[in-house]
Every structure is written in structure tokens, then in C-alpha cells.
Design a protein around this motif. Structure first.
Motif, short mmCIF file in Angstrom:
data_model
loop_
_atom_site.label_atom_id
_atom_site.label_comp_id
_atom_site.label_asym_id
_atom_site.label_seq_id
_atom_site.Cartn_x
_atom_site.Cartn_y
_atom_site.Cartn_z
N PHE A 250 0.82 -1.27 -0.09
CA PHE A 250 0.09 0.01 0.11
C PHE A 250 0.80 1.04 0.09
CE2 PHE A 250 -3.40 -2.88 1.95
CZ PHE A 250 -4.15 -2.94 0.76
N GLU A 251 1.89 1.06 0.81
CA GLU A 251 3.01 2.36 0.75
C GLU A 251 3.35 2.80 -0.52
OE1 GLU A 251 3.83 4.39 2.96
OE2 GLU A 251 3.06 3.39 4.90
N LEU A 252 3.60 1.70 -1.52
CA LEU A 252 4.05 1.79 -2.90
C LEU A 252 3.06 2.23 -3.85
CD1 LEU A 252 6.65 -1.27 -2.90
CD2 LEU A 252 7.21 1.26 -2.56
N GLY A 253 1.68 2.27 -3.33
CA GLY A 253 0.74 2.40 -4.18
C GLY A 253 -0.26 1.45 -4.76
N ALA A 254 -0.18 0.40 -4.17
CA ALA A 254 -1.29 -0.72 -4.49
C ALA A 254 -2.85 -0.47 -4.09
CB ALA A 254 -0.70 -2.03 -4.12
N ASP A 255 -3.44 -0.78 -4.74
CA ASP A 255 -4.92 -0.37 -4.43
C ASP A 255 -5.58 -1.48 -3.62
OD1 ASP A 255 -5.48 2.18 -5.97
OD2 ASP A 255 -4.67 1.07 -7.30
N ASP A 256 -5.19 -2.75 -3.95
CA ASP A 256 -5.67 -3.96 -3.15
C ASP A 256 -4.80 -4.78 -2.98
OD1 ASP A 256 -7.74 -5.44 -1.67
OD2 ASP A 256 -9.29 -5.23 -3.37
N TYR A 257 -4.85 -5.85 -2.17
CA TYR A 257 -4.13 -6.84 -1.67
C TYR A 257 -4.58 -8.30 -1.38
CZ TYR A 257 0.68 -7.78 0.07
OH TYR A 257 2.18 -8.19 0.41
N ILE A 258 -4.40 -9.13 -2.25
CA ILE A 258 -4.92 -10.43 -1.77
C ILE A 258 -3.78 -11.51 -1.67
CG2 ILE A 258 -6.50 -12.58 -2.88
CD1 ILE A 258 -7.83 -10.38 -4.39
N THR A 259 -4.00 -12.16 -0.54
CA THR A 259 -3.11 -13.30 -0.05
C THR A 259 -3.46 -14.57 -0.64
OG1 THR A 259 -2.86 -12.14 2.02
CG2 THR A 259 -2.27 -14.56 2.07
N LYS A 260 -2.49 -15.30 -1.26
CA LYS A 260 -2.69 -16.75 -1.50
C LYS A 260 -3.00 -17.85 -0.49
CE LYS A 260 0.24 -15.98 -5.80
NZ LYS A 260 1.78 -16.55 -6.16
N PRO A 261 -3.70 -18.81 -0.61
CA PRO A 261 -4.51 -18.92 -1.72
C PRO A 261 -5.89 -18.19 -1.66
CG PRO A 261 -4.81 -20.85 -0.16
CD PRO A 261 -3.71 -19.94 0.31
N PHE A 262 -6.43 -17.90 -2.63
CA PHE A 262 -7.67 -17.11 -2.98
C PHE A 262 -8.56 -17.52 -3.77
CE2 PHE A 262 -4.54 -15.42 -5.95
CZ PHE A 262 -5.25 -15.43 -7.06
#
Length: 227
Positions: free
Chosen positions: A93-105
Motif C-alpha cells: 500500500f505504501e508503494l501505491g497498490a490499491d488492493d492486496y490478496i493473499t494466496k490461496p484465494f
């Protein structure tokens, strides 16, 4: 309607193919990259609407790819990772990602998150509410542009949405749960630190106008105009 182009950056072939099939079925154009260098090349060569970006990539990692793209574009980025460490999430998020999903998903969940980001970028019909302004900050919603004292400010998709939500509710305290539901949806797996990270980045980009985003202890945030 113009076909949206998605770049899937994932070095695991089976997972990449699964993601591609889900998005192709929904009518998206899908471009594939197996490493960071290929991802950056595809981004430069095509009109990309959203990037699904794995972190642990050959040649150039996902964090570096995100950081480079953010220097020139606010295209929505969803990061994928097998690591569940909160610090990794916050770094994204600090680098500018809008969302984050952890595997497995679940691929349908990824598709729903992507659709939410893309739909929120659709240009609304012209109306008297096209512009939000206060204390030298001007947001033009149809073009998704922001100026601060007349100078352009490049916000990520999520930063833009947060600022717009706060400015639409000037003087009203918005708690973190409301922000999470409004910006990411009810199924978001993040926490207060995620919101704090985006607010910190947004304040940095607003410069002297950062004081307009007020932290209300144990309550949330609100937008207040200042001279």
C-alpha cells in the motif's frame, strides 16, 4: 463499450491460466507476463486498465514494478502474495497498490475486487456534482484529476476515492470501518493500519493542505477547510 485490458503478472503458470480464464470469460482482454521486466514492457506497449501483480517475481519483483508504474500512472493495481505478513501488505500500500490478496484465494473474489476497481473508474454523467473543492483542493470527478493550489497532484485510485469520500462529507467524521466498506468492500481483509497507510500517503501528496484531513482520535477522519 470498449473492452478493458487486464495484465496478469504471475510466474506460476497454472495460477496465471486460471486467472486469465476467469477474466476472459467476463469479456476482458488479458495480457500475461511471467516476470517484472515483461510486465513493465506490456504496460508501456498497451492501454492497460488494471494490473494483477504477484510480488515474488523473477528479474524484477512486484514491489519494484508497482513503484515504477506509480511514478507515471494511477492504473489500479491488485497485488498477490503467498506471504501473509502485515508488514508486506502495508509495504504494498505504501508503494501505491490499491488492493492486496493473499494466496490461496478464490478467483471469483479476485474478479469481484477487480470489477469494483474498474467500475469506480467509469466516467459519470455530467452533473452539478462533477467537481469537489475546498481549501485550494479541486477534484474533477469525470476526469479523475486533482489540483492543489492549481498544481496537478497524482493520486492512486484508492487515494482518489478516499479523498472524494471525505470531501463529499465535509465536517462529518468517517470511521475506518466506513472507509473500508466504501473503498474496498465488506469482504476486505485489511485492518486499521491499511487505512492509516493510505491516509498518510494522501496527506503527503496534498502537501500544505494535508491539515484538511483531520484525525479524530478513536473515531476516524474528516475533511475540514482551512484558510
Amino acid at each position: 463499450m470498449m473492452q478493458k485490458t487486464i495484465v496478469v503478472v504471475e510466474d506460476e503458470e497454472i495460477l496465471r491460466e486460471i486467472i486469465k480464464d476467469y477474466f476472459l470469460h467476463e469479456g476482458y482482454q488479458v495480457l500475461e507476463a511471467v516476470d517484472g521486466e515483461e510486465a513493465l514492457a506490456l504496460f508501456q506497449e498497451h492501454d492497460v486498465h488494471l494490473i494483477i501483480l504477484d510480488i515474488m517475481l523473477p528479474k524484477i519483483d512486484g514491489w519494484s514494478v508497482c513503484q515504477r508504474i506509480r511514478k507515471i500512472s494511477n492504473v489500479p493495481i491488485i497485488m498477490l502474495t503467498a506471504r501473509s505478513d502485515e508488514d508486506d501488505t502495508l509495504l504494498g500500500f505504501e508503494l501505491g497498490a490499491d488492493d492486496y490478496i493473499t494466496k490461496p484465494f478464490s478467483p471469483p473474489i479476485l474478479l469481484a475486487r477487480a470489477k469494483r476497481l474498474l467500475e469506480s473508474r467509469q466516467l459519470p454523467r455530467a452533473s452539478a456534482d462533477d467537481t469537489l473543492s475546498g481549501s485550494g483542493i479541486v477534484m474533477h470527478l469525470p476526469s479523475r484529476t486533482v489540483t492543489v493550489d492549481g498544481k496537478n497532484s497524482s493520486l492512486t485510485h484508492t487515494e482518489f476515492e478516499i479523498l472524494a469520500y471525505l470531501m463529499k462529507n465535509k465536517g462529518i467524521i468517517i470511521n475506518r470501518e466506513q472507509l473500508i466498506t466504501k473503498i474496498w468492500g465488506y469482504d476486505f481483509a485489511g485492518d486499521d493500519r491499511t487505512v492509516n497507510s493510505h491516509i498518510r500517503n494522501l496527506r503527503y501528496k496534498l502537501g500544505d493542505k494535508a491539515k484538511c484531513i483531520v484525525t479524530v482520535v478513536r473515531s476516524g477522519y474528516k475533511f475540514e477547510e482551512h484558510a
